[in-house]
Design a protein around this motif. Structure first.
Motif, PDB file in Angstrom:
ATOM      1  N   GLN A   1      -7.128   3.763 -17.836  1.00 28.61           N
ATOM      2  CA  GLN A   1      -6.671   5.143 -18.036  1.00 28.61           C
ATOM      3  C   GLN A   1      -6.288   5.367 -19.494  1.00 28.61           C
ATOM      4  O   GLN A   1      -5.540   4.589 -20.065  1.00 28.61           O
TER       5      GLN A   1
ATOM      6  N   ASN B   1      -7.292  11.598 -14.981  1.00 27.74           N
ATOM      7  CA  ASN B   1      -6.443  10.470 -15.335  1.00 27.74           C
ATOM      8  C   ASN B   1      -6.813   9.894 -16.689  1.00 27.74           C
ATOM      9  O   ASN B   1      -6.331   8.828 -17.063  1.00 27.74           O
TER      10      ASN B   1
ATOM     11  N   HIS C   1      -4.226  -2.437   4.415  1.00 28.98           N
ATOM     12  CA  HIS C   1      -4.638  -3.347   3.339  1.00 28.98           C
ATOM     13  C   HIS C   1      -6.115  -3.664   3.478  1.00 28.98           C
ATOM     14  O   HIS C   1      -6.523  -4.339   4.396  1.00 28.98           O
TER      15      HIS C   1
ATOM     16  N   THR D   1      -2.557   7.371  -7.661  1.00 24.60           N
ATOM     17  CA  THR D   1      -3.424   6.503  -8.472  1.00 24.60           C
ATOM     18  C   THR D   1      -2.784   6.209  -9.823  1.00 24.60           C
ATOM     19  O   THR D   1      -2.966   5.128 -10.375  1.00 24.60           O
ATOM     20  N   LEU D   2      -2.017   7.142 -10.361  1.00 21.37           N
ATOM     21  CA  LEU D   2      -1.336   6.878 -11.627  1.00 21.37           C
ATOM     22  C   LEU D   2      -0.222   5.842 -11.424  1.00 21.37           C
ATOM     23  O   LEU D   2      -0.028   4.936 -12.243  1.00 21.37           O
ATOM     24  N   ILE D   3       0.510   5.974 -10.324  1.00 21.42           N
ATOM     25  CA  ILE D   3       1.582   5.012 -10.027  1.00 21.42           C
ATOM     26  C   ILE D   3       0.976   3.629  -9.790  1.00 21.42           C
ATOM     27  O   ILE D   3       1.526   2.613 -10.219  1.00 21.42           O
ATOM     28  N   GLN D   4      -0.185   3.624  -9.132  1.00 15.05           N
ATOM     29  CA  GLN D   4      -0.898   2.363  -8.915  1.00 15.05           C
ATOM     30  C   GLN D   4      -1.140   1.658 -10.247  1.00 15.05           C
ATOM     31  O   GLN D   4      -0.891   0.457 -10.388  1.00 15.05           O
ATOM     32  N   ASP D   5      -1.572   2.436 -11.238  1.00 15.73           N
ATOM     33  CA  ASP D   5      -1.848   1.859 -12.560  1.00 15.73           C
ATOM     34  C   ASP D   5      -0.552   1.442 -13.262  1.00 15.73           C
ATOM     35  O   ASP D   5      -0.500   0.409 -13.928  1.00 15.73           O
ATOM     36  N   ASP D   6       0.505   2.265 -13.101  1.00 14.72           N
ATOM     37  CA  ASP D   6       1.808   1.919 -13.703  1.00 14.72           C
ATOM     38  C   ASP D   6       2.317   0.585 -13.171  1.00 14.72           C
ATOM     39  O   ASP D   6       2.806  -0.253 -13.932  1.00 14.72           O
TER      40      ASP D   6
ATOM     41  N   SER E   1       0.845  -1.188   0.000  1.00 13.48           N
ATOM     42  CA  SER E   1       0.000   0.000   0.000  1.00 13.48           C
ATOM     43  C   SER E   1       0.885   1.244   0.000  1.00 13.48           C
ATOM     44  O   SER E   1       1.989   1.238   0.529  1.00 13.48           O
TER      45      SER E   1
ATOM     46  N   HIS F   1      -2.316  -0.710  -3.204  1.00 15.59           N
ATOM     47  CA  HIS F   1      -3.458  -0.022  -2.614  1.00 15.59           C
ATOM     48  C   HIS F   1      -3.058   1.414  -2.337  1.00 15.59           C
ATOM     49  O   HIS F   1      -1.969   1.654  -1.820  1.00 15.59           O
ATOM     50  N   VAL F   2      -3.933   2.344  -2.681  1.00 16.93           N
ATOM     51  CA  VAL F   2      -3.666   3.737  -2.348  1.00 16.93           C
ATOM     52  C   VAL F   2      -4.487   4.085  -1.117  1.00 16.93           C
ATOM     53  O   VAL F   2      -5.697   3.886  -1.104  1.00 16.93           O
TER      54      VAL F   2
ATOM     55  N   ARG G   1      -4.304   7.866 -21.007  1.00 19.25           N
ATOM     56  CA  ARG G   1      -3.491   8.993 -20.548  1.00 19.25           C
ATOM     57  C   ARG G   1      -3.299  10.073 -21.596  1.00 19.25           C
ATOM     58  O   ARG G   1      -2.888  11.176 -21.275  1.00 19.25           O
TER      59      ARG G   1
ATOM     60  N   LYS H   1       0.614  -1.760 -11.722  1.00 24.88           N
ATOM     61  CA  LYS H   1      -0.283  -2.869 -12.064  1.00 24.88           C
ATOM     62  C   LYS H   1       0.225  -3.562 -13.323  1.00 24.88           C
ATOM     63  O   LYS H   1       0.108  -4.775 -13.482  1.00 24.88           O
TER      64      LYS H   1
END
Lengths: 576, 308
Positions: free
Chosen positions: B35, B91, B165, A423-428, A408, A437-438, B37, A430
């Motif tokens: 996303q 996003n 978590h 949230t962008l890093i979360q997607d990166d 997280s 988790h954010v 982008r 992934k």
């Protein structure tokens, strides 16, 4: 009496441009303007105190420094030191002894003269452990205080316990206090309670361009011109030009922006890129100018928790810790992050990606030889595969022990930009097969987790340096320091590279040759980028605005971004 | 119009409004977290019909919208075209898709917490009303205490204590559980009233006279009496709790990124720049109107019937 006071000020003005002999006013060459008018500024937060000795929050400090002055000042535009209350100084060969010559004929805002006694008293107060001034730490070098002695009424000697690379910069922002007012209070041991919000504004006396006129809690602070101020423009006109400054508390950035757009405030400081874009729409019709000063001294980064785990930590926590401690893992995460997308989507292009954990506003100190980090998933995969990571059939990343990688990121709920970056890093990540988790947390509990309980996995944070120099970040890089974010307050360096950084940072601090210092700090950055305790992300631009008629408006990337040269600001005739 | 017709019509209206939310996985053209982008803050796409075939504009190009494009979605455009019927957020995520998925979460939270609070309220109300005495006193005073607590502030304070978590299911269930657990008092009071008057009715007294036990009396005679109260309460509570979920998520206490809910979508829309430049981010606020209105109309119609 009022007439006499004013007369005194006029005499000072008339005499100063002729020679520096009797009145030592500082002449600002190249500065012209017209006297009069009021400036309205929408201040985000209310001050907590008017006392420069104990003020720790930005709102209080920014306000107090408009009514106070320092001995040697850092020019916010050039980032170089320049004479302020000390008109000149000499340094001994070993760099340990300074002699400061003070400006003569300077008066406090209540008309009392300023002498070396005030300087000695001020340092005595700042260094007094019982007063608990946040400035005290700045005046300690390796735990030993600097000492300040009076030589005569207009000369003081400053002795450093050890050489310090940028000793002159220590004096910036250190307000010189009026001994005649504060000494009795200090003797009673009540200095920390003096000049609080319930004091009469006129009780607060300083050497700055303005003095307090009125304070209305929840509404505004009104400053009026200090008739005894010691700077004049090139025509000999006494500064400041403005008669009054009205700082109105807005409470939030959106309110600041709305008021600025409606013309209710004249200057706006540090807004988000989105609000900048929203204001852009009305720029011409409403008659204001917006400026992008460029990347400032703020830098955002992601870091993993590298603290020692407490006794009895869960096996998952132990496994996660092992993972975070792998430099190869941190490097893979770093190269998987799309910094260009962060800049473009979160800051609408008004930020700059970082390839070293040094803010871009600190241009002279950034190691330009470090390679730009270009996002590359194949490279990240390769690094992970080489370190024994594998992919499950469903695409999830498995650590060398075969467990799915999951963690997280905590970040401040109050900061929309950092939350969006998370949230962008979360997607990166992934796309690397990492489940992130954010968790937005209220700022206080975030700080508590990072510095006290160490109960977190990764954190996205920003720091703002107080000066364009490596020294303000000593507390971040030294392994024994409290701000050593990823593993604070180590008794002995936990890793060899942290030991190397400790040694190099201490060395640069006492190295007086600038090129040599730069070489040492470059090496520090190389070590930091090899090991990535902080994964650098970006430096946001400083975005500001002002009404068109405001003269001498020169926003800077250091605090106070827009009002740092408040004594020079003036209203052009057509704007009045 | 007679009452039965009105109930039927409002039910159909609710079904029409709610169906796309429940079928979000099919109706939405994109997954909620996808996303794009290259397209942050893209405005809603212009739609044009050429010979009855729909086209959308993307960056100056017109792309045909196809029904059932074969990816398990109702409609879509062929790559590299994109379709953002309600624009995108910062996003580059499709607001229309997130609206449907988010609506589903807000709706399910409303349903789940209404069910929970009614179940708790029913149990508490029947026990308090039927048995009276100290259980009644305990439950009703306890209820008053629950109502008197400033829940929002308590939630804000306790959020920081939760583990970091949280799985997607937990993240969805815990706001619903909290809203439901806090909301049992009002239905419990109403049901207690119904039970109090019901247990003095002739047929209940007669059944008791013939030796019926507590369980039998409650199950056969008293619970059926509460039916209409429960149904009308449900129609009132569902929209109320959807709003509660939206407020919690709006304040950052509900479901978390990247999962959408109408509340957390509106957080982004609450900023000044959104009101000036990106008004389409307010879509969840607009979408909530017909859903909430549908349930409230139904509640109104049902209540009307009770007064007749």
């Amino acid at each position: 009496m009022l007439f006499l006071r004013y007369f005194g000020a006029v005499v000072l003005v008339v005499l100063t441009p002729v020679s520096g002999a009797s009145g030592d006013a500082l002449v600002l060459s190249g500065v012209t303007g017209e006297r009069g008018g009021t400036l309205v500024f929408g201040q985000r937060n209310e001050p907590k105190t008017f006392n420069p000795v104990i003020a720790a929050d930005a709102a209080s400090r920014e306000l107090i420094l408009r009514v106070m002055a320092d001995l040697i000042h850092i020019n916010r535009a050039t980032q170089l030191t320049e004479p302020a209350l000390a008109k000149s100084w000499t340094v001994s060969h070993d760099g340990l002894h300074y002699v400061l010559s003070l400006r003569r004929g300077v008066r406090f805002s209540d008309g009392q003269p300023f002498t070396a006694d005030d300087v000695v008293f001020s340092f005595q107060v700042y260094l007094d452990e019982k007063v608990r001034s946040p400035q005290r730490d700045l005046l300690l070098l390796e735990g030993k205080p600097i000492s300040v002695r009076k030589l005569d009424s207009y000369r003081v000697a400053v002795d450093l316990p050890r050489p310090y690379a940028v000793a002159e910069r220590l004096f910036d922002g250190l307000a010189i206090l009026p001994r005649h007012i504060l000494e009795p209070v200090y003797r009673e041991g009540k200095l920390a309670q003096a000049w609080n919000l319930s004091s009469l504004p006129t009780e607060v006396v300083g050497l700055g361009p303005f003095r307090f006129k009125q304070f209305l809690a929840g509404q505004r602070v009104v400053l009026e011109r200090n008739p005894y101020y010691w700077k004049v423009d090139q025509a000999g006109i006494q500064l400041p030009y403005l008669s009054e400054v009205d700082l109105e508390f807005a409470g939030s950035e959106d309110t600041q922006v709305l008021r600025f757009q409606a013309g209710q405030s004249d200057v706006i400081s540090r807004m988000s890129a989105r609000n900048f874009a929203a204001l852009e729409k009305d720029r011409v019709r409403r008659g204001y100018t917006l400026s992008d000063v460029g990347p400032g001294l703020e830098y955002s980064f992601l870091f993993f928790n590298l603290n020692e785990l407490p006794e009895g930590a869960s096996p998952e926590a132990v496994a996660r810790q092992r993972l975070f401690r792998r430099a190869s893992f941190r490097r893979a995460v770093s190269v998987a992050i799309d910094r260009e997308a962060l800049v473009r989507l979160v800051y609408l292009g008004r930020a700059a990606a970082l390839s070293t954990p040094v803010p871009l506003g600190d241009k002279a100190w950034v190691n330009a030889k470090l390679p730009h980090i270009v996002r590359s998933l194949p490279q990240a995969h390769q690094a992970l595969a080489a370190a024994g990571f594998s992919r499950a059939p469903d695409g999830a990343l498995l650590d060398p022990e075969g467990k799915p990688v999951e963690f997280s990121i905590i970040t401040s709920a109050g900061n929309a930009e950092r939350l969006q970056m998370a949230t962008l890093i979360q997607d990166d990540l992934k796309q690397l097969g990492i489940n992130v988790h954010v968790v937005p947390l209220e700022f206080g509990s975030l700080v508590n987790r990072v510095f006290q309980t160490h109960d977190y996995e990764a954190c996205l944070m920003s720091l703002i340096d107080s000066d364009a120099d490596p020294n303000p970040d000593m507390a971040v890089w030294l392994s024994s320091a409290g701000n050593h974010l990823w593993h604070p307050e180590q008794k002995t360096p936990a890793t060899p590279w942290e030991g190397d950084i400790d040694r190099l940072m201490r060395e640069q601090m006492v190295t007086r040759n600038r090129n040599e210092r730069k070489r040492i700090f470059d090496r520090v950055q190389e070590i930091l980028m090899e090991n990535l305790p902080l994964i650098p992300l970006l430096s946001p631009d400083i975005l500001v605005g002002a009404k068109n008629g405001l003269g001498n408006f020169r926003p800077a990337m250091m605090d106070h971004y827009v009002l740092w040269n408040i004594e020079e600001l003036y209203w052009r005739a057509e704007a009045r | 119009m007679n009452r039965r017709w009105r109930i039927g019509l409002t039910s159909i209206f609710i079904a029409l409004v709610v169906a796309p939310l429940l079928l979000a996985g099919f109706v939405a053209p994109y997954p909620y977290a996808e996303q794009h982008r290259e397209y942050p803050y893209a405005p809603p796409a212009a739609v044009r019909f050429v010979k009855a075939r729909p086209f959308v504009e993307v960056g100056g190009r017109w792309c045909e919208v196809r029904l059932l494009p074969g990816n398990g979605r109702l409609f879509g455009v062929a790559a590299p075209c994109v379709i953002f019927l309600s624009g995108t957020d910062g996003n580059g995520r499709d607001v229309f898709s997130r609206l449907l998925y988010g609506g589903r979460i807000s709706l399910m939270t409303g349903l789940l917490s209404a069910f929970l609070s009614l179940a708790l309220g029913l149990a508490a109300g029947v026990v308090a009303g039927y048995f009276g005495g100290w259980p009644d006193w305990l439950l009703m005073r306890g209820g008053e205490l629950v109502m008197a607590l400033p829940w929002l502030y308590l939630l804000l304070a306790t959020r920081a204590l939760l583990p970091l978590h949280i799985s997607a299911v937990e993240a969805f269930v815990w706001p619903a559980a909290i809203i439901g657990a806090v909301g049992w008092v009002r239905p419990a009071r109403l049901i207690r009233g119904v039970v109090l008057s019901g247990k003095e009715r002739g047929f209940v007294l007669a059944a008791r006279g013939f030796g019926a036990g507590h369980a039998y009396l409650i199950r056969r005679h008293l619970l059926p009496l509460t039916g209409s109260v429960v149904v009308t309460q449900a129609t009132v509570l569902i929209p109320l709790y959807m709003l509660a979920e939206m407020s919690l998520s709006f304040l950052g206490l509900g479901v978390e990124e990247p999962m959408p809910s109408w509340g957390n979508m509106l957080t982004e829309a609450s900023h000044y720049h959104a009101l000036i430049l990106h008004r389409w981010l307010l879509a969840p606020g607009v979408a909530a109107i017909p859903v909430l209105l549908g349930f409230l109309l139904l509640a109104d119609t049902l209540l009307d019937g009770r007064h007749d």
